[in-house]
Design a protein around this motif. Structure first.
Motif, mmCIF file in Angstrom:
data_model
loop_
_atom_site.group_PDB
_atom_site.id
_atom_site.type_symbol
_atom_site.label_atom_id
_atom_site.label_comp_id
_atom_site.label_asym_id
_atom_site.label_seq_id
_atom_site.Cartn_x
_atom_site.Cartn_y
_atom_site.Cartn_z
ATOM 1 N N HIS A 8 0.833 -1.189 0.000
ATOM 2 C CA HIS A 8 0.000 0.000 0.000
ATOM 3 C C HIS A 8 0.877 1.252 0.000
ATOM 4 C CE1 HIS A 8 0.786 -1.500 4.100
ATOM 5 N NE2 HIS A 8 0.982 -0.244 4.409
ATOM 6 N N ALA A 9 0.249 2.396 -0.274
ATOM 7 C CA ALA A 9 0.967 3.670 -0.215
ATOM 8 C C ALA A 9 1.395 3.941 1.219
ATOM 9 C CB ALA A 9 0.076 4.794 -0.722
ATOM 10 N N LYS A 10 2.652 4.362 1.391
ATOM 11 C CA LYS A 10 3.195 4.583 2.728
ATOM 12 C C LYS A 10 3.889 5.936 2.818
ATOM 13 C CE LYS A 10 4.418 -0.339 2.909
ATOM 14 N NZ LYS A 10 5.570 -1.252 2.876
ATOM 15 N N ARG A 11 4.045 6.356 4.063
ATOM 16 C CA ARG A 11 4.870 7.499 4.398
ATOM 17 C C ARG A 11 5.732 7.116 5.604
ATOM 18 N NH1 ARG A 11 2.484 8.603 0.357
ATOM 19 N NH2 ARG A 11 1.163 10.419 -0.045
ATOM 20 N N SER A 12 6.841 7.821 5.790
ATOM 21 C CA SER A 12 7.703 7.606 6.951
ATOM 22 C C SER A 12 8.062 8.941 7.575
ATOM 23 C CB SER A 12 8.990 6.873 6.551
ATOM 24 O OG SER A 12 8.742 5.535 6.188
ATOM 25 N N ALA A 13 8.331 8.899 8.876
ATOM 26 C CA ALA A 13 8.886 10.034 9.605
ATOM 27 C C ALA A 13 10.025 9.512 10.465
ATOM 28 C CB ALA A 13 7.823 10.706 10.471
ATOM 29 N N LEU A 14 11.103 10.293 10.582
ATOM 30 C CA LEU A 14 12.317 9.842 11.254
ATOM 31 C C LEU A 14 12.492 10.549 12.594
ATOM 32 C CD1 LEU A 14 14.843 9.744 8.257
ATOM 33 C CD2 LEU A 14 13.175 8.027 8.985
ATOM 34 N N PHE A 15 13.023 9.774 13.549
ATOM 35 C CA PHE A 15 13.235 10.269 14.905
ATOM 36 C C PHE A 15 14.596 9.775 15.400
ATOM 37 C CE2 PHE A 15 8.729 9.666 13.993
ATOM 38 C CZ PHE A 15 8.280 10.978 14.140
ATOM 39 N N ASN A 16 14.812 9.802 16.710
ATOM 40 C CA ASN A 16 16.131 9.505 17.258
ATOM 41 C C ASN A 16 16.245 8.139 17.916
ATOM 42 O OD1 ASN A 16 17.477 12.251 16.924
ATOM 43 N ND2 ASN A 16 15.626 12.793 18.041
ATOM 44 N N SER A 17 15.233 7.718 18.655
ATOM 45 C CA SER A 17 15.302 6.498 19.450
ATOM 46 C C SER A 17 14.037 5.680 19.271
ATOM 47 C CB SER A 17 15.476 6.841 20.933
ATOM 48 O OG SER A 17 14.288 7.448 21.428
ATOM 49 N N GLY A 18 14.109 4.424 19.685
ATOM 50 C CA GLY A 18 12.931 3.577 19.613
ATOM 51 C C GLY A 18 11.783 4.129 20.422
ATOM 52 N N ALA A 19 12.071 4.594 21.639
ATOM 53 C CA ALA A 19 11.015 5.142 22.486
ATOM 54 C C ALA A 19 10.357 6.355 21.838
ATOM 55 C CB ALA A 19 11.585 5.515 23.849
ATOM 56 N N GLU A 20 11.160 7.222 21.248
ATOM 57 C CA GLU A 20 10.602 8.405 20.590
ATOM 58 C C GLU A 20 9.713 8.010 19.414
ATOM 59 O OE1 GLU A 20 12.050 12.572 18.438
ATOM 60 O OE2 GLU A 20 13.540 11.216 19.320
ATOM 61 N N ALA A 21 10.133 7.003 18.669
ATOM 62 C CA ALA A 21 9.313 6.555 17.542
ATOM 63 C C ALA A 21 8.010 5.921 18.033
ATOM 64 C CB ALA A 21 10.099 5.567 16.691
ATOM 65 N N VAL A 22 8.073 5.151 19.113
ATOM 66 C CA VAL A 22 6.846 4.567 19.676
ATOM 67 C C VAL A 22 5.884 5.681 20.080
ATOM 68 C CG1 VAL A 22 5.914 3.315 21.643
ATOM 69 C CG2 VAL A 22 7.871 2.386 20.393
ATOM 70 N N GLU A 23 6.391 6.689 20.781
ATOM 71 C CA GLU A 23 5.524 7.797 21.188
ATOM 72 C C GLU A 23 4.865 8.460 19.984
ATOM 73 O OE1 GLU A 23 5.978 10.369 24.224
ATOM 74 O OE2 GLU A 23 7.049 9.000 25.562
ATOM 75 N N ASN A 24 5.628 8.640 18.923
ATOM 76 C CA ASN A 24 5.063 9.283 17.739
ATOM 77 C C ASN A 24 4.052 8.389 17.044
ATOM 78 O OD1 ASN A 24 6.225 12.099 16.801
ATOM 79 N ND2 ASN A 24 7.838 11.045 17.945
ATOM 80 N N ALA A 25 4.284 7.077 17.060
ATOM 81 C CA ALA A 25 3.284 6.169 16.480
ATOM 82 C C ALA A 25 1.962 6.279 17.229
ATOM 83 C CB ALA A 25 3.808 4.737 16.517
ATOM 84 N N VAL A 26 2.029 6.375 18.552
ATOM 85 C CA VAL A 26 0.809 6.541 19.343
ATOM 86 C C VAL A 26 0.152 7.889 19.040
ATOM 87 C CG1 VAL A 26 -0.066 6.817 21.700
ATOM 88 C CG2 VAL A 26 1.533 4.965 21.165
ATOM 89 N N LYS A 27 0.954 8.948 18.961
ATOM 90 C CA LYS A 27 0.411 10.257 18.605
ATOM 91 C C LYS A 27 -0.327 10.201 17.265
ATOM 92 C CE LYS A 27 3.186 13.738 18.510
ATOM 93 N NZ LYS A 27 4.436 14.544 18.332
#
Length: 458
Positions: free
Chosen positions: A129-148
């Motif tokens: 499927h069509a996707k997008r990505s956003a980049l962060f610094n750490s696993g925890a930061e990426a998890v928080e952003n996924a929840v957001k």
């Protein structure tokens, strides 16, 4: 396929290091002990270490300390250096980039490497499927952003995580994490609207099939949370810190199907499992699931700090402009390292190499399980495998035995990590650049360590 060059070299790191275990002092040696004393005076006590040696160089399958000891590395910096430490492509890419510019902040003045990493993640993660990505610094930061992102997209607030989960050490991710010590104790109160559901844990959940375990979890979610309130469920396809728990067949697909049917975002936390580690580029592939959002970090950039959220375009595009980002997220050095790391995985056949490592791990550890009742289970995929240690009569978790085995392995020159809710799991995370002879030698040392402790019969 030749994975490493075992020719001797100066201690500059990378695959040119001699691929041998070599002990010239006790572990830790005098220089490491001196530096540990310095560390105690300068570094906060809460920042612990697994093995008290200071690194001087690393590459292939070894870590060389400041006393000149060469240790077999079964940790990979907690599944980070899958391509090996100081991998040539990564070193070359970072050296070139650091001479150009080190930072602009992508949200101020963008650059190509961030976009190229996003394109690579959109290509590699499960689903067409069509996707997008956003980049962060750490696993925890990426998890928080996924929840957001999931909350913004659904307009709902509740999030369900699972028993034995580990998702990070920030406030929200501590709420998602199940284990109290050492991750949560004394750090509350935690973020609200976080709920927990039972996992499929085949060794310890009474023989439930994957479908039965999924029905139990879904009933729990429906009765205690309600799909109408639920933004997302987040799960590690194979749990990491929780003990390398592999859910029974059918568990993850049933959860994913339920989420899709109920307008709930399914988030796969692939921070530890991602990037060839399990013998697939992502562990979700082993279970036939296509997550809505995939969280990655650790193995993404050869040791440089980078993480990402990748997912369905309509979900990822939901937050307003400026709602995602951060000063250092997608730093240019980390981005070029990620591109070089991904190229290494693909060009050097490291997915298949992880499968080869897995076959050796299961053969050697399976023999250990068959010979010793204290080894309750060998589980995992590829180069992400663990043994769970128990009392041979009662089957109760044996954290003390696990600690003693790890300590004996450390003393013999093997970097070995433990994990598990009950502290009774030894995990094996060798770099995919480790040659077979080191892998076998390290496993023999762990087996000898277990045998040396003796069998408890009552």
């Amino acid at each position: 396929m030749t994975i490493v060059d075992t020719a001797s070299a100066t201690l500059t790191g990378g695959p040119s290091l001699p691929q041998e275990r070599r002990l010239v002092t006790a572990i830790p040696g005098p220089e490491s002990r001196r530096r540990m004393e310095r560390k105690t005076q300068a570094v906060a006590a809460g920042v612990g270490t697994t093995i008290p040696v200071f690194a001087a160089a690393a590459g292939g399958g070894v870590l060389v300390d400041v006393d000149g000891n060469s240790l077999i590395d079964f940790g990979s910096g907690i599944a980070v250096t899958g391509v090996g430490n100081a991998a040539p492509r990564v070193v070359e890419a970072v050296q070139a980039q650091v001479a150009q510019f080190t930072h602009t902040c992508f949200t101020v003045a963008p650059y190509d490497s961030y976009v190229e990493v996003a394109e690579a993640l959109n290509r590699l993660t499960p689903g067409d499927h069509a996707k997008r990505s956003a980049l962060f610094n750490s696993g925890a930061e990426a998890v928080e952003n996924a929840v957001k992102i999931a909350r913004h997209y659904t307009g709902k607030q509740a999030v369900v995580a699972f028993d034995h989960a580990y998702h990070g050490r920030t406030n929200l991710t501590m709420a998602l994490t199940a284990k109290n010590q050492p991750y949560k104790s004394g750090f509350g109160p935690f973020a609200s609207e976080i709920y927990r559901a039972p996992l499929s844990y085949p060794l310890r959940d009474g023989g439930l099939s994957g479908a039965e375990a999924a029905r139990r979890a879904i009933l729990h979610i429906e009765k205690q949370v309600g799909a109408e309130n639920l933004a997302a469920i987040i799960i590690e396809p194979i749990q990491g810190e929780g003990g390398f728990i592999v859910p029974a067949d059918g568990f993850l697909p049933a959860l994913a199907d339920w989420a899709a049917a109920n307008g709930v975002v399914f988030i796969a936390d692939e921070v530890q499992t991602g990037f060839a580690r399990t013998g697939a580029m992502f562990a979700s592939e082993h279970f036939g699931i296509v997550p809505d959002l995939v969280v990655t970090a650790k193995g993404i950039a050869g040791g440089l700090p980078l993480s990402a959220v990748t997912g369905r375009a309509e979900i990822m595009d939901a937050p307003q402009v400026g709602g995602l980002g951060g000063t250092y997220g997608g730093n240019p050095l980390a981005c070029v390292a990620a591109l070089a790391t991904i190229e290494t995985y693909e060009q050097e056949g490291l997915v298949e190499r992880a499968r080869q490592i897995g076959r050796i791990l299961f053969e050697k550890l399976g023999a250990l399980r068959d010979a010793d009742a204290r080894v309750a289970e060998v589980r995992g995929f590829g180069a992400m495998v663990a043994i769970e240690l128990v009392h041979p009569v009662t089957g109760e978790p044996d954290a003390a035995l696990t600690s003693r085995v790890a300590a004996a392995a450390h003393a013999a020159g093997v970097v070995l990590l433990t994990c598990g809710t009950y502290g009774n799991v030894i995990r094996f995370l060798p770099p995919l650049s480790m040659p077979d002879h080191l892998l076998v030698e390290g496993l023999d040392i762990v087996a000898d360590a277990l045998a040396s402790i003796g069998t408890v019969t009552a």
